[in-house]
Design a protein around this motif. Structure first.
Motif, PDB file in Angstrom:
ATOM      1  N   ARG A 107      -2.587  -2.475   6.875  1.00 39.38           N
ATOM      2  CA  ARG A 107      -1.914  -3.094   8.026  1.00 39.38           C
ATOM      3  C   ARG A 107      -2.922  -3.843   8.903  1.00 39.38           C
ATOM      4  O   ARG A 107      -2.650  -4.939   9.401  1.00 39.38           O
ATOM      5  CB  ARG A 107      -1.204  -2.030   8.854  1.00 39.38           C
ATOM      6  N   SER A 141      10.457  -2.079   2.738  1.00 40.48           N
ATOM      7  CA  SER A 141       9.591  -0.990   2.283  1.00 40.48           C
ATOM      8  C   SER A 141      10.074  -0.538   0.906  1.00 40.48           C
ATOM      9  O   SER A 141      11.168  -0.870   0.480  1.00 40.48           O
ATOM     10  CB  SER A 141       9.619   0.172   3.265  1.00 40.48           C
ATOM     11  N   GLY A 168       0.817  -1.210   0.000  1.00 42.34           N
ATOM     12  CA  GLY A 168       0.000   0.000   0.000  1.00 42.34           C
ATOM     13  C   GLY A 168       0.845   1.252   0.000  1.00 42.34           C
ATOM     14  O   GLY A 168       1.956   1.276   0.536  1.00 42.34           O
ATOM     15  N   PRO A 191       4.881  -1.421   3.007  1.00 49.45           N
ATOM     16  CA  PRO A 191       4.596  -0.001   2.816  1.00 49.45           C
ATOM     17  C   PRO A 191       5.434   0.569   1.677  1.00 49.45           C
ATOM     18  O   PRO A 191       6.569   0.142   1.452  1.00 49.45           O
ATOM     19  CB  PRO A 191       4.997   0.618   4.160  1.00 49.45           C
ATOM     20  N   ALA A 199       1.759   5.176   0.930  1.00 49.63           N
ATOM     21  CA  ALA A 199       1.626   6.039   2.108  1.00 49.63           C
ATOM     22  C   ALA A 199       0.649   7.184   1.878  1.00 49.63           C
ATOM     23  O   ALA A 199       0.069   7.702   2.832  1.00 49.63           O
ATOM     24  CB  ALA A 199       3.000   6.604   2.488  1.00 49.63           C
ATOM     25  N   THR A 239      -3.058   3.063   4.191  1.00 54.31           N
ATOM     26  CA  THR A 239      -2.120   2.048   4.691  1.00 54.31           C
ATOM     27  C   THR A 239      -2.545   1.504   6.043  1.00 54.31           C
ATOM     28  O   THR A 239      -2.282   0.342   6.352  1.00 54.31           O
ATOM     29  CB  THR A 239      -0.698   2.634   4.801  1.00 54.31           C
ATOM     30  N   PHE A 289       2.579  -6.968   5.218  1.00 55.53           N
ATOM     31  CA  PHE A 289       2.257  -5.690   4.584  1.00 55.53           C
ATOM     32  C   PHE A 289       3.542  -4.990   4.155  1.00 55.53           C
ATOM     33  O   PHE A 289       4.481  -4.868   4.933  1.00 55.53           O
ATOM     34  CB  PHE A 289       1.484  -4.791   5.542  1.00 55.53           C
TER      35      PHE A 289
END
Length: 207
Positions: free
Chosen positions: A155, A202, A142, A168, A144, A151, A166
């Motif tokens: 989560r 991430s 997802g 980010p 930010a 997001t 998850f």
């Protein structure tokens, strides 16, 4: 903001020509509002350039329609939880939002009409904890700055699915669809091998 207001007022009085879209094509203020994407900084430079062109009399930037041609998946999710209330109620909501969020926030109500108008009635599904025994580990990514699927919700979903993870990323909505290289790399690896992104991984902004 002054340029935005000037362009919108101009397009409201008389739609602005969009020569790149074809002879005779003109763009209204409503079309500009529906096609202005600004949910995170990576979109601002292109939007500013498009507004400058429209201010000078060429709204070709806003003639382009972005996104999936038919939002079937969104319909399944959105219209079951938030059934279309009818044109009159949507217009009433729009009037309220035009007063409270006059620049562009009012356009949010038309998502319901775009997705759900004309569909048969269905029952709604109250929020509840998800139970999915036997489900393989699910990989969720997802952005930010995603104002459609935040997001925090991604989560929360991952926390309810055993073995889920998850990822980010810096970006807005639908990063896989828009071609975010890092997100696509992790998603493709998961889909082809079943391998998740490492814990704590991430993705930065798309380059």
């Amino acid at each position: 903001m002054a340029v935005w207001e000037e362009v919108m007022a101009k397009a409201r009085r008389e739609p602005i020509p969009a020569p790149e879209a074809g002879p005779g094509v003109r763009i209204s203020d409503t079309q500009i509002a529906s096609r202005a994407h600004f949910t995170h900084e990576a979109t601002w430079e292109r939007l500013a350039a498009g507004l400058a062109r429209a201010q000078a009399g060429d709204a070709s930037f806003f003639a382009k329609v972005q996104g999936a041609p038919d939002p079937d998946l969104s319909r399944v999710i959105l219209c079951a939880d938030l059934p279309y209330p009818g044109y009159a109620k949507v217009k009433k909501l729009e009037s309220v939002l035009r007063r409270d969020t006059p620049h562009i926030g009012w356009r949010a109500v038309w998502l319901m009409a775009n997705h759900c108008a004309g569909l048969p009635p269905t029952r709604t599904y109250a929020p509840h904890p998800i139970k999915a025994p036997g489900l393989p580990p699910v990989f969720i990514a997802g952005g930010a700055y995603d104002d459609t699927t935040p997001t925090a919700d991604g989560r929360r979903l991952a926390a309810q699915l055993p073995g889920a993870r998850f990822l980010p990323a810096i970006g807005g909505h639908a990063l896989y669809l828009s071609g975010h290289p890092c997100v696509r790399e992790h998603v493709h690896r998961y889909l082809t091998t079943g391998q998740m992104a490492p814990r704590g991984a991430s993705c930065g902004p798309a380059k």
